[in-house]
Design a protein around this motif. Structure first.
Motif, mmCIF file in Angstrom:
data_model
loop_
_atom_site.group_PDB
_atom_site.id
_atom_site.type_symbol
_atom_site.label_atom_id
_atom_site.label_comp_id
_atom_site.label_asym_id
_atom_site.label_seq_id
_atom_site.Cartn_x
_atom_site.Cartn_y
_atom_site.Cartn_z
ATOM 1 N N MET A 1 0.846 -1.162 0.000
ATOM 2 C CA MET A 1 0.000 0.000 0.000
ATOM 3 C C MET A 1 0.897 1.232 0.000
ATOM 4 S SD MET A 1 -2.825 1.310 2.756
ATOM 5 C CE MET A 1 -1.657 1.604 4.049
ATOM 6 N N VAL A 2 0.558 2.163 -0.854
ATOM 7 C CA VAL A 2 1.313 3.399 -0.953
ATOM 8 C C VAL A 2 0.339 4.569 -0.894
ATOM 9 C CG1 VAL A 2 2.855 4.786 -2.397
ATOM 10 C CG2 VAL A 2 3.064 2.295 -2.382
ATOM 11 N N ILE A 3 0.690 5.578 -0.117
ATOM 12 C CA ILE A 3 -0.073 6.822 -0.069
ATOM 13 C C ILE A 3 0.929 7.943 -0.312
ATOM 14 C CG2 ILE A 3 -1.559 8.318 1.305
ATOM 15 C CD1 ILE A 3 -2.083 5.865 3.121
ATOM 16 N N GLY A 4 0.633 8.823 -1.257
ATOM 17 C CA GLY A 4 1.575 9.893 -1.545
ATOM 18 C C GLY A 4 0.893 11.167 -1.984
ATOM 19 N N ASP A 5 1.669 12.235 -1.994
ATOM 20 C CA ASP A 5 1.165 13.538 -2.420
ATOM 21 C C ASP A 5 2.326 14.319 -3.018
ATOM 22 O OD1 ASP A 5 -0.632 15.654 -2.763
ATOM 23 O OD2 ASP A 5 -0.231 16.468 -0.769
ATOM 24 N N VAL A 6 2.057 14.994 -4.123
ATOM 25 C CA VAL A 6 3.053 15.843 -4.766
ATOM 26 C C VAL A 6 2.700 17.288 -4.472
ATOM 27 C CG1 VAL A 6 4.031 16.569 -6.980
ATOM 28 C CG2 VAL A 6 3.420 14.183 -6.619
ATOM 29 N N MET A 7 3.710 18.105 -4.150
ATOM 30 C CA MET A 7 3.483 19.520 -3.941
ATOM 31 C C MET A 7 3.007 20.139 -5.253
ATOM 32 S SD MET A 7 6.244 22.378 -2.913
ATOM 33 C CE MET A 7 6.236 23.686 -4.098
ATOM 34 N N GLY A 8 1.942 20.882 -5.205
ATOM 35 C CA GLY A 8 1.441 21.560 -6.391
ATOM 36 C C GLY A 8 0.189 20.905 -6.938
ATOM 37 N N LYS A 9 -0.248 21.439 -8.072
ATOM 38 C CA LYS A 9 -1.490 20.976 -8.681
ATOM 39 C C LYS A 9 -1.314 20.868 -10.183
ATOM 40 C CE LYS A 9 -4.279 23.304 -5.245
ATOM 41 N NZ LYS A 9 -5.185 24.368 -4.930
ATOM 42 N N GLY A 10 -2.300 20.292 -10.811
ATOM 43 C CA GLY A 10 -2.363 20.272 -12.260
ATOM 44 C C GLY A 10 -1.463 19.241 -12.908
ATOM 45 N N VAL A 11 -1.193 19.481 -14.195
ATOM 46 C CA VAL A 11 -0.420 18.544 -15.004
ATOM 47 C C VAL A 11 0.991 18.328 -14.460
ATOM 48 C CG1 VAL A 11 0.545 18.142 -17.308
ATOM 49 C CG2 VAL A 11 -1.808 18.959 -17.063
ATOM 50 N N PRO A 12 1.732 19.367 -14.062
ATOM 51 C CA PRO A 12 3.087 19.113 -13.547
ATOM 52 C C PRO A 12 3.102 18.164 -12.343
ATOM 53 C CG PRO A 12 2.830 21.444 -14.034
ATOM 54 C CD PRO A 12 1.461 20.818 -14.154
ATOM 55 N N ALA A 13 2.195 18.375 -11.396
ATOM 56 C CA ALA A 13 2.139 17.495 -10.230
ATOM 57 C C ALA A 13 1.710 16.089 -10.645
ATOM 58 C CB ALA A 13 1.172 18.059 -9.185
#
Length: 109
Positions: A1-13
């Motif tokens: 199981m993996v939970i993650g988040d990228v800083m930012g929004k939209g296509v780049p994230a």
């Protein structure tokens, strides 16, 4: 199981999360511990993340249903909670570890 988040929004994230997913899928087949998987992923992704001024928080875990053993490592993501019905307790699944993309030499537990 993996939970993650990228800083930012939209296509780049979204592209960075796609890169992260691919990296993790490749790492799983090496048979390393969750801490080593996060360490390798951080080293490989560091330059791309530094150039994009973004970072990733990530909780990575592996569960073996035969031994009922859960191993995990956390790269500064909000730790999930594990409910243990047999003891009626909640355990916070957290380890020390920096964000992915913050320091090329980050170590994980």
């Amino acid at each position: 199981m993996v939970i993650g988040d990228v800083m930012g929004k939209g296509v780049p994230a979204g592209l960075i999360m796609t890169m992260t997913r691919g990296m993790l899928r490749a790492e799983v087949h090496n048979g390393h511990s969750p801490a080593k998987i996060l360490q390798h992923s951080n080293r490989v992704m560091y330059t791309d993340l530094e150039n994009s001024n973004r970072f990733v928080t990530l909780f990575y875990s592996e569960y073996d249903p035969q031994t009922r053993f859960l191993s995990y490592s956390n790269a500064a993501h909000n730790p999930p909670l594990l409910w243990q019905a047999s003891t009626q307790t909640i355990q916070r699944l957290d380890t020390l570890g920096m964000l992915i993309g913050l320091d090329v030499d980050s170590q994980y537990q």
